[in-house]
Scaffold this active site. Sequence first.
Site, PDB file in Angstrom:
ATOM      1  N   TYR A   1      -0.301  -1.426   2.926  1.00 34.27           N
ATOM      2  CA  TYR A   1      -0.702  -0.162   3.277  1.00 34.27           C
ATOM      3  C   TYR A   1       0.169   0.953   4.037  1.00 34.27           C
ATOM      4  CZ  TYR A   1      -5.896  -0.142   1.825  1.00 34.27           C
ATOM      5  OH  TYR A   1      -7.003  -0.036   1.265  1.00 34.27           O
TER       6      TYR A   1
ATOM      7  N   ASP B   1      -8.090 -14.662  -4.619  1.00 34.79           N
ATOM      8  CA  ASP B   1      -9.073 -14.766  -5.862  1.00 34.79           C
ATOM      9  C   ASP B   1     -10.151 -15.854  -5.811  1.00 34.79           C
ATOM     10  OD1 ASP B   1      -7.088 -16.699  -5.782  1.00 34.79           O
ATOM     11  OD2 ASP B   1      -6.570 -16.776  -7.763  1.00 34.79           O
TER      12      ASP B   1
HETATM   13  C1  IPM Z   1     -11.972   2.008   3.422  1.00 36.37           C
HETATM   14  C2  IPM Z   1     -11.482   2.712   2.543  1.00 36.37           C
HETATM   15  C3  IPM Z   1      -9.905   3.238   2.828  1.00 36.37           C
HETATM   16  C4  IPM Z   1      -9.166   2.183   2.695  1.00 36.37           C
HETATM   17  C5  IPM Z   1      -9.298   4.467   2.063  1.00 36.37           C
HETATM   18  C6  IPM Z   1     -10.530   5.664   2.094  1.00 36.37           C
HETATM   19  C7  IPM Z   1      -8.288   4.803   2.454  1.00 36.37           C
HETATM   20  O1  IPM Z   1     -11.422   2.278   1.039  1.00 36.37           O
HETATM   21  O2  IPM Z   1     -12.094   2.006   4.410  1.00 36.37           O
HETATM   22  O3  IPM Z   1     -11.934   0.843   3.002  1.00 36.37           O
HETATM   23  O4  IPM Z   1      -8.780   1.755   1.540  1.00 36.37           O
HETATM   24  O5  IPM Z   1      -8.969   1.296   3.750  1.00 36.37           O
END
Ligand code: IPM
Length: 399
Positions: free
Chosen positions: A173, A260
């Site tokens: 991320y 998985d």
């Molecule tokens: C979550 C959401 C977020 C993420 C998005 C909105 C960025 O899906 O909080 O799980 O991927 O973390």
Amino acid sequence: PGWRTPRWLALNYSFYSCSRLWNKRWWPIFYKSLKMTSLKIAVLPGDGIGPEIMAEAIKVLDVLDLPFEMESALVGGAAYDAFGHPLPDATLKLAKEADAVLFGAVGDWKYDTLDRPLRPEQAILGLRKNLGLFANFRPAICYEQLVDASSLKPELVAGLDILIIRELTGDIYFGQPRGRRTAVDGHFPGSEEAFDTMRYSRPEIERIAHVAFQAARKRDKRVTSVDKANVLETFQFWKDVVTEVGKEYPDVALDHMYVDNAAMQLVKAPKKFDVLVTGNMFGDILSDAAAMLTGSIGMLPSASLNAQNQGLYEPSHGSAPDIAGKGIANPLATILSAAMMLRFSLQQADAADRIESAVQSVLAQGLRTVDIYSAGTTKVGTREMGDAVVAAITKTTKG
Ligand code: IPM
Ligand code: MG
């Protein structure tokens, strides 16, 4: 004519005795009362159904009669429309200075064509990063009254109570570098390619592992660490570090599972889990699957905490633009998120208990928003559901 203490001396003396007492006995009480006056909450309703569900959560907080200082600000698409950025400086500042952030939801299809840094989702990612909210708690509890709302057989989910702990500020991320470029190797050198970086440092894994083991101690004392150690270097390291940290918790049973397989076990025998701990990406995916086990994602709160226990609390569901403004969204996930906020960041466990039992009681009364409706129950809208929770709380207050 008796001797009288000069006035200034008397004052001084009383100040002296008073200040001794003050330090010893009263200071902690005074300090507590000072703290009581400042339960600062940043309220960020966001987009779609965000403002509707937030209104109900605020209604519930208001009847608790606690000294909240709430201030709200725009975030997500709403902030983009008003200020040209999904996380304006003023909103970030408000969040940073608060004891806790109560967050609705962000996003709408109409922003999907914006440059990535301007999309609503960047607000939540920016808050996580800037506040250092590395520990994400996503409980999946199947309420007894809602077993029939689940897409799984009732016997698989009745009594389900698992906790997913997702690392929230690392992994693919946030890993750098990322971007687009011309490939110099791979299957198609010379062609356009995109790339992201999956990475975890030892301290990042250690701290989330500690969070998981400590949470498990308050539950069934079992942790399942989810990885992809059979393929990924990052998650072999994850597994090794979690194993090391686990040695400090001999009272907690640790096992490891590939992601998985974890996805499969979650729909096959979800009740076998107690606490699952995993990285940002796997946690994103598994927590949505776990949410659906409970019947409705409209019921699930979540908490994201930093090392100072400052937290952001939000429902696990999104902004649901398709039903925004219709008054049918389920406000319970947001109301339960407010309860988590009281418990984790504001040290008001009693108030949290009151909200949680009020929610149980409205479900027992048979009230259901459309997402959790089943034959024989009473369909209600967002506002009626909020009102019912408020009524249940005031009833317990009156004894
Ligand atoms: C979550 C959401 C977020 C993420 C998005 C909105 C960025 O899906 O909080 O799980 O991927 O973390
Ligand atoms: Mg998600």
